[in-house]
Enzyme design. Structure first.
Site, short mmCIF file in Angstrom:
data_model
loop_
_atom_site.label_atom_id
_atom_site.label_comp_id
_atom_site.label_asym_id
_atom_site.label_seq_id
_atom_site.Cartn_x
_atom_site.Cartn_y
_atom_site.Cartn_z
N GLY A 13 0.83 -1.22 0.00
CA GLY A 13 0.00 0.00 0.00
C GLY A 13 0.85 1.25 0.00
N ALA A 14 1.79 1.32 -0.98
CA ALA A 14 2.75 2.44 -1.00
C ALA A 14 2.35 3.55 -1.96
CB ALA A 14 4.14 1.92 -1.35
N ASP A 64 -2.99 -6.49 -5.73
CA ASP A 64 -4.11 -6.38 -4.79
C ASP A 64 -3.87 -7.44 -3.71
OD1 ASP A 64 -6.54 -6.55 -3.42
OD2 ASP A 64 -7.70 -6.02 -5.20
N ASN A 91 1.19 -2.42 5.47
CA ASN A 91 0.49 -1.15 5.62
C ASN A 91 -0.83 -1.10 4.87
OD1 ASN A 91 0.36 2.00 5.84
ND2 ASN A 91 0.38 1.59 3.63
N TYR A 157 -14.27 -2.06 11.11
CA TYR A 157 -12.90 -1.55 10.97
C TYR A 157 -12.10 -1.86 12.24
CZ TYR A 157 -8.85 1.47 10.47
OH TYR A 157 -7.55 1.93 10.42
N LYS A 161 -8.67 -4.21 12.98
CA LYS A 161 -7.43 -3.73 13.61
C LYS A 161 -7.16 -4.48 14.92
CE LYS A 161 -6.00 -1.01 10.38
NZ LYS A 161 -4.72 -1.26 9.69
N PRO A 187 -1.16 4.08 14.93
CA PRO A 187 -1.45 5.51 15.01
C PRO A 187 -2.91 5.82 15.34
CG PRO A 187 -0.93 4.84 12.73
CD PRO A 187 -1.12 3.61 13.54
N THR A 192 -4.67 11.65 5.81
CA THR A 192 -4.29 11.01 4.53
C THR A 192 -5.59 10.89 3.71
OG1 THR A 192 -4.79 8.80 5.38
CG2 THR A 192 -2.53 9.59 5.69
N1 LIG Z 1 -5.17 7.63 8.37
C1 LIG Z 1 -5.45 7.24 9.60
O1 LIG Z 1 -6.06 7.99 10.39
C2 LIG Z 1 -4.98 5.88 10.08
C3 LIG Z 1 -4.94 5.66 11.47
C4 LIG Z 1 -4.53 4.42 11.94
C5 LIG Z 1 -4.16 3.44 11.05
N2 LIG Z 1 -4.21 3.66 9.72
C6 LIG Z 1 -3.84 2.57 8.82
O2 LIG Z 1 -2.76 2.99 8.02
C7 LIG Z 1 -2.75 2.22 6.81
C8 LIG Z 1 -2.56 3.16 5.64
O3 LIG Z 1 -3.66 4.06 5.57
P1 LIG Z 1 -3.51 5.57 5.08
O4 LIG Z 1 -4.04 6.43 6.16
O5 LIG Z 1 -2.16 5.81 4.55
O6 LIG Z 1 -4.60 5.57 3.91
P2 LIG Z 1 -4.48 5.89 2.34
O7 LIG Z 1 -3.79 7.19 2.13
O8 LIG Z 1 -5.84 5.70 1.79
O9 LIG Z 1 -3.51 4.73 1.81
C9 LIG Z 1 -3.93 3.38 1.80
C10 LIG Z 1 -2.93 2.57 0.97
O10 LIG Z 1 -3.35 1.19 1.02
C11 LIG Z 1 -3.38 0.69 -0.31
N3 LIG Z 1 -4.36 -0.38 -0.45
C12 LIG Z 1 -5.67 -0.37 -0.09
N4 LIG Z 1 -6.25 -1.53 -0.45
C13 LIG Z 1 -5.29 -2.28 -1.03
C14 LIG Z 1 -5.27 -3.57 -1.62
N5 LIG Z 1 -6.37 -4.35 -1.67
N6 LIG Z 1 -4.11 -4.04 -2.14
C15 LIG Z 1 -3.00 -3.29 -2.09
N7 LIG Z 1 -2.95 -2.05 -1.56
C16 LIG Z 1 -4.09 -1.57 -1.04
C17 LIG Z 1 -3.73 1.90 -1.18
O11 LIG Z 1 -3.23 1.70 -2.49
P3 LIG Z 1 -4.16 1.40 -3.77
O12 LIG Z 1 -5.46 2.12 -3.58
O13 LIG Z 1 -3.32 1.93 -4.90
O14 LIG Z 1 -4.30 -0.08 -3.81
C18 LIG Z 1 -2.92 2.99 -0.47
O15 LIG Z 1 -1.60 3.00 -0.95
C19 LIG Z 1 -4.04 1.41 6.80
O16 LIG Z 1 -3.76 0.09 7.21
C20 LIG Z 1 -4.90 2.13 7.83
O17 LIG Z 1 -5.85 1.27 8.41
C21 LIG Z 1 -4.60 4.87 9.22
#
Ligand SMILES: NC(=O)c1ccc[n+]([C@@H]2O[C@H](COP(=O)([O-])OP(=O)(O)OC[C@H]3O[C@@H](n4cnc5c(N)ncnc54)[C@H](OP(=O)(O)O)[C@@H]3O)[C@@H](O)[C@H]2O)c1
Length: 260
Positions: A13-14, A64, A91, A157, A161, A187, A192
């Site tokens: 998920g980069a 995916d 991630n 969700y 987690k 976090p 994001t």
């Molecule tokens: N933002 C927050 O408040 C927060 C807080 C705690 C934890 N997190 C966790 O942090 C992680 C990253 O989230 P983020 O906040 O950076 O969100 P984001 O900006 O939406 O990024 C999510 C990333 O995950 C990838 N992804 C989603 N589904 C996928 C799949 N089926 N296969 C491969 N890649 C996939 C997306 O890439 P593609 O769409 O290109 O596939 C994207 O690169 C998640 O696990 C989330 O639960 C986020």
């Protein structure tokens, strides 16, 4: 310090957010990178940027994580110079939809469980086998404070987690006696595309999540991941929880303004 130069780091998920920030931070530390996501254009742009600005080797895989056979195939057919993964950052993940359990769209439920739990398991399974053979490696899962406390409208969700917390702890037990480290970085609110994805592109609802407060940014989480990854080899940071100073629990967010 565990030096990341010439280590191979796989970040799922980069293409955006925390994963992209982790890739940029790891590249700045000289790591050899494997990056994946579904959006190939963004993946290639990131790869080209990392290669040209940081001079690192980077292998980009449109993948995916929900597809078990694709995951197994992608990891078993890595180019030889990327095949021995030193650090896996699990991630890739998302929240999809928001509301009471009985009102959630079943498709949203499926996508969260399939990505955050099953996808993480597929990737981990495919990568850990080689780590066990080499008796070396580090799995860093991106969990959440939602893996420690639930909040309204987010039962599924949070369940995914909580599962990440359990998988991290269980994997640590399963790898007892090896030199493989297992960590989770959890976090709170990070600004994001997370909320844009959760609310299916409704930017008014997404922006409201970060309004009148100071959330973490993706680079803060990447900084924590780099900290965890660079401890001396005998140190395993098991759980690192980080929130904004404005967030005291999953539900308590100070929204009195964006000033610090
Ligand atoms: N933002 C927050 O408040 C927060 C807080 C705690 C934890 N997190 C966790 O942090 C992680 C990253 O989230 P983020 O906040 O950076 O969100 P984001 O900006 O939406 O990024 C999510 C990333 O995950 C990838 N992804 C989603 N589904 C996928 C799949 N089926 N296969 C491969 N890649 C996939 C997306 O890439 P593609 O769409 O290109 O596939 C994207 O690169 C998640 O696990 C989330 O639960 C986020």
């Amino acid at each position: 310090m565990y030096d990341l130069a010439d280590k191979t780091i796989f970040i799922t998920g980069a293409t955006a957010g925390i994963g992209r920030a982790c890739a940029q931070a790891a590249a700045a530390a000289g790591a050899r990178l494997i990056i994946c996501g579904r959006r190939s254009g963004m993946l290639v742009t990131l790869r080209d940027d990392l290669v040209s600005t940081r001079g690192v080797d980077c292998h980009a895989m449109t993948l995916d994580v929900r597809n078990a056979s694709d995951v197994a195939e992608a990891i078993s057919s890595l180019p030889s110079n990327f095949a021995n993964i030193d650090i896996l950052v699990n991630n890739a993940g998302l929240a999809s939809g928001y509301g009471p359990l009985h009102e959630l769209d079943p498709d949203d439920v499926e996508v969260m469980i399939d990505t955050n739990v099953k996808g993480l398991l597929y990737v981990t399974r495919a990568v850990v086998t080689g780590m066990v053979e080499r008796n070396s490696g580090h799995i860093i899962n991106i969990g959440s404070i939602a893996g420690h406390d639930v909040y309204p409208g987010a039962s599924v969700y949070c369940a995914t987690k909580f599962a990440v917390t359990a998988i991290t702890d269980g994997l640590k037990l399963d790898l007892h006696g090896t030199n493989i480290r297992v960590s989770t970085v959890d976090p709170g609110l990070v600004e994001t595309d997370f909320s844009k994805v959760r609310f299916h592109g409704d930017m008014d609802r997404a922006n409201a999540v970060y309004a009148k407060t100071v959330p973490l940014v993706a680079e803060d989480v990447a900084d924590a991941v780099l900290y965890v990854a660079t401890r001396p080899p005998h140190v395993d940071v098991r759980t690192l929880i980080l929130t904004s100073v404005k967030q005291s629990s999953v539900t308590m967010v100070d929204r009195s303004g964006r000033d610090l």
